[in-house]
Design an enzyme around this catalytic site. Structure first.
Site, PDB file in Angstrom:
ATOM      1  N   SER A  30       0.822  -1.221   0.000  1.00 29.04           N
ATOM      2  CA  SER A  30       0.000   0.000   0.000  1.00 29.04           C
ATOM      3  C   SER A  30       0.849   1.261   0.000  1.00 29.04           C
ATOM      4  CB  SER A  30      -0.931   0.001   1.214  1.00 29.04           C
ATOM      5  OG  SER A  30      -0.193  -0.103   2.413  1.00 29.04           O
ATOM      6  N   ASN A 117      -1.649  -2.359  13.063  1.00 29.96           N
ATOM      7  CA  ASN A 117      -3.110  -2.230  13.097  1.00 29.96           C
ATOM      8  C   ASN A 117      -3.566  -0.995  13.877  1.00 29.96           C
ATOM      9  OD1 ASN A 117      -2.902  -4.577  11.722  1.00 29.96           O
ATOM     10  ND2 ASN A 117      -3.836  -5.894  13.288  1.00 29.96           N
ATOM     11  N   HIS A 163     -40.799  22.500  -9.902  1.00 25.09           N
ATOM     12  CA  HIS A 163     -40.931  21.614 -11.081  1.00 25.09           C
ATOM     13  C   HIS A 163     -40.222  22.203 -12.306  1.00 25.09           C
ATOM     14  CE1 HIS A 163     -44.182  19.685  -8.710  1.00 25.09           C
ATOM     15  NE2 HIS A 163     -44.490  20.951  -8.417  1.00 25.09           N
ATOM     16  N   SER A 284     -14.879  24.953 -27.711  1.00 19.85           N
ATOM     17  CA  SER A 284     -14.943  23.691 -28.433  1.00 19.85           C
ATOM     18  C   SER A 284     -13.920  23.722 -29.548  1.00 19.85           C
ATOM     19  CB  SER A 284     -16.356  23.526 -29.015  1.00 19.85           C
ATOM     20  OG  SER A 284     -16.319  22.626 -30.103  1.00 19.85           O
ATOM     21  N   LYS A 290     -18.815  28.145 -29.275  1.00 18.22           N
ATOM     22  CA  LYS A 290     -19.105  27.576 -27.960  1.00 18.22           C
ATOM     23  C   LYS A 290     -18.292  28.176 -26.813  1.00 18.22           C
ATOM     24  CE  LYS A 290     -21.421  24.501 -26.969  1.00 18.22           C
ATOM     25  NZ  LYS A 290     -21.531  23.071 -27.219  1.00 18.22           N
ATOM     26  N   ASN A 292     -18.242  26.755 -22.951  1.00 19.88           N
ATOM     27  CA  ASN A 292     -18.850  25.717 -22.109  1.00 19.88           C
ATOM     28  C   ASN A 292     -18.580  25.922 -20.626  1.00 19.88           C
ATOM     29  OD1 ASN A 292     -19.745  24.389 -24.437  1.00 19.88           O
ATOM     30  ND2 ASN A 292     -17.756  23.372 -24.651  1.00 19.88           N
ATOM     31  N   GLU A 297     -19.893  21.732 -14.724  1.00 19.88           N
ATOM     32  CA  GLU A 297     -20.180  20.395 -15.282  1.00 19.88           C
ATOM     33  C   GLU A 297     -19.294  19.331 -14.644  1.00 19.88           C
ATOM     34  OE1 GLU A 297     -21.074  20.126 -19.769  1.00 19.88           O
ATOM     35  OE2 GLU A 297     -19.971  21.991 -19.520  1.00 19.88           O
ATOM     36  N   LYS A 332      -8.115   3.337   1.989  1.00 17.48           N
ATOM     37  CA  LYS A 332      -7.353   4.560   1.785  1.00 17.48           C
ATOM     38  C   LYS A 332      -7.573   5.243   0.445  1.00 17.48           C
ATOM     39  CE  LYS A 332      -4.236   2.701   4.930  1.00 17.48           C
ATOM     40  NZ  LYS A 332      -5.220   1.614   4.937  1.00 17.48           N
TER      41      LYS A 332
HETATM   42  N1  ARG Z   1      -0.991  -1.393   5.230  1.00 17.68           N
HETATM   43  C1  ARG Z   1      -1.954  -1.815   6.180  1.00 17.68           C
HETATM   44  C2  ARG Z   1      -3.268  -1.069   5.973  1.00 17.68           C
HETATM   45  O1  ARG Z   1      -3.253  -0.157   5.254  1.00 17.68           O
HETATM   46  C3  ARG Z   1      -1.445  -1.592   7.578  1.00 17.68           C
HETATM   47  C4  ARG Z   1      -1.923  -2.585   8.571  1.00 17.68           C
HETATM   48  C5  ARG Z   1      -1.485  -3.925   8.201  1.00 17.68           C
HETATM   49  N2  ARG Z   1      -1.593  -4.863   9.241  1.00 17.68           N
HETATM   50  C6  ARG Z   1      -1.431  -6.164   9.030  1.00 17.68           C
HETATM   51  N3  ARG Z   1      -1.450  -6.938  10.034  1.00 17.68           N
HETATM   52  N4  ARG Z   1      -1.291  -6.645   7.835  1.00 17.68           N
HETATM   53  O2  ARG Z   1      -4.283  -1.392   6.533  1.00 17.68           O
END
Ligand code: ARG
Length: 463
Positions: A30, A117, A163, A284, A290, A292, A297, A332
């Site tokens: 991540s 965590n 309306h 355009s 045009k 726009n 939008e 995320k």
């Molecule tokens: N990268 C993880 C998340 O975004 C962090 C927590 C991961 N914990 C684990 N035990 N794999 O949630």
């Protein structure tokens, strides 16, 4: 971003007899997106380290090493010199690994009594808490712009619609003050959500808490939280705050999509009520004539993705058993995209709204069509003691004559009007004018210019 194979699985390698599959490593990482929480992650680590030192788990020497190392890591990230590695999976492990490279064993001791965590739950709360501050600054800026327009256009008459049919005349200032009220509720929803999220999950560790005598009040205070969360299982699995944030954003964007729709309609040749300055429009490539209304939008369109993110998060959490599940890593991207989208939309609107150019004559002309003062004629008859339902009937007939003769009520002669009710006298024309109509709605929340000015003054005071 470099993959350093020798570091793969360094955080849990002891249990494993083979390397993580290269694709799985990238698939489960991540760091590409959670690195934006680096400042919050470092702040959380500082607080945790100080707490460990306070309870004599981390020596003064180690604490100094950790704090010094974290400063350097932060500096490297700010300078764009930090080497983010997919092999180190996420922002938490990237920072910890670099810290350990810099300060050795002290860095390895930092993870005592905590888990990614509770770390990630803490980081997101810290991050969102800050973003809400930025969002509310932008909402406020947009509101100031609206107040400027409302003040300027307090007497500008336009048709009010139900309306999408002409209903009764209103003032343009009154119309935009309706937007102001929507935004006021949005800001308070964000503030509410910010307040509820301001509790510290740090110390919940993986799910059950930790066997060290940690001081959760201390870390909570260090990080500016109101206090610690009260159940470790809930602390690591709860994402209500993210859902609430996205719900507030979805409602805000829904409001902005309604404003957008009106701006698009009003700037069309068919309405021609307003003009948006060129700097907020595009042309355009094929049709030279045009211009726009791209900004409204696009905001209207972006409402779709923000609403979608809310559904993503709700679906992400649906049926999830306690406590932390890797699913939650999926919180995320929707969250971050919501933040970026909301801030972008607000910024564009806050710049654009005060620059709206009203075409007063066109608005007035449109208000004259569609018998917008018909209710005023009915109210006039009621004041002359005719029951409202009968008055409604009389006016209906007058409108029918107007339709067949192509005239507005104010253009019918007294004799023509009197054939429907002998209660009609020549003072009727005062109520049939648009100015008279709007001025008469002079109570809290009414469209009279006087009320619009009062509402603007009150709003400015309250800000
Ligand atoms: N990268 C993880 C998340 O975004 C962090 C927590 C991961 N914990 C684990 N035990 N794999 O949630």
């Amino acid at each position: 971003m470099s993959d350093k194979k020798q570091q793969t699985n360094s955080a849990w390698g002891g249990r494993f007899s083979e390397q993580t599959d290269a694709f799985v490593e990238a698939f489960t990482a991540s760091v590409q997106f959670d690195q934006r929480m680096y400042a919050q992650d470092i702040a959380g680590s500082r607080a945790h380290a100080k707490m460990l030192n306070k309870i004599n788990i981390l020596s003064d020497q180690d604490l100094n090493a950790v704090l010094g190392g974290l400063d350097q890591v932060e500096q490297e990230i700010c300078d764009g010199k930090f080497n983010w590695s997919v092999a180190r999976e996420d922002v938490h492990m990237n920072i910890e690994a670099r810290l350990t490279e810099l300060v050795g064993d002290a860095g390895k001791r930092l993870h005592t009594g905590r888990s990614r965590n509770d770390q990630v739950a803490t980081d997101i709360r810290l991050y969102l808490r800050e973003q809400i501050r930025f969002i509310n600054v932008e909402i406020s800026r947009l509101q100031w712009g609206i107040l400027e327009v409302a003040d300027r256009e307090a007497e500008t008459i336009m048709p009010g619609f139900t309306h999408l049919q002409v209903a009764q005349p209103v003032t343009f200032g009154h119309h935009v003050m309706a937007w102001y009220e929507m935004l006021k509720r949005d800001a308070s929803r964000f503030a509410d959500c910010q307040q509820r999220m301001n509790l510290s999950p740090l110390g919940a560790a993986a799910l059950a808490g930790t066997s060290y005598p940690i001081d959760r009040e201390f870390t909570a205070k260090e990080l500016g939280f109101d206090g610690p969360t009260l159940n470790s299982l809930d602390s690591v699995s709860d994402r209500d705050f993210a859902i609430e944030f996205c719900a507030s954003a979805a409602i805000l964007l829904t409001h902005m999509s309604r404003m957008s729709e009106e701006l698009v309609l009003w700037s069309s040749a068919q309405f021609d009520f307003i003009e948006l300055p060129d700097r907020f429009c595009t042309g355009s490539s094929i049709m030279p004539q045009k211009k726009n209304p791209d900004v409204p939008e696009l905001v209207r369109g972006k409402t779709g993705r923000v609403n979608g993110h809310l559904i993503s998060l709700l679906t992400l959490m649906k049926s999830q058993p306690l406590a932390y599940n890797k699913d939650n890593q999926e919180d995320k991207e929707p969250l971050f995209d919501t933040v970026d989208t909301v801030l972008g939309c607000l910024r564009a609107f806050a710049d654009m709204i005060p620059a709206i150019i009203c075409k007063h004559d066109n608005m007035l002309k449109a208000a004259r069509q569609g018998f917008s003062t018909a209710t005023d004629l009915a109210d006039y008859l009621v004041r002359k003691n005719l029951p409202f339902r009968d008055a409604h009937e009389v006016v209906g007939k007058a409108v029918a004559l107007g339709v067949s003769s192509g005239k507005d009520l104010s253009e019918l002669t007294l004799e023509q009007l009197q054939q429907f009710s002998e209660k009609i006298a020549d003072d009727v024309f005062e109520v049939l004018t648009l100015e008279g109509s709007v001025a008469s709605r002079n109570h809290i929340g009414g469209t009279a210019p006087e009320q619009v000015r009062k509402a603007v003054a009150l709003a400015r005071q309250a800000k």
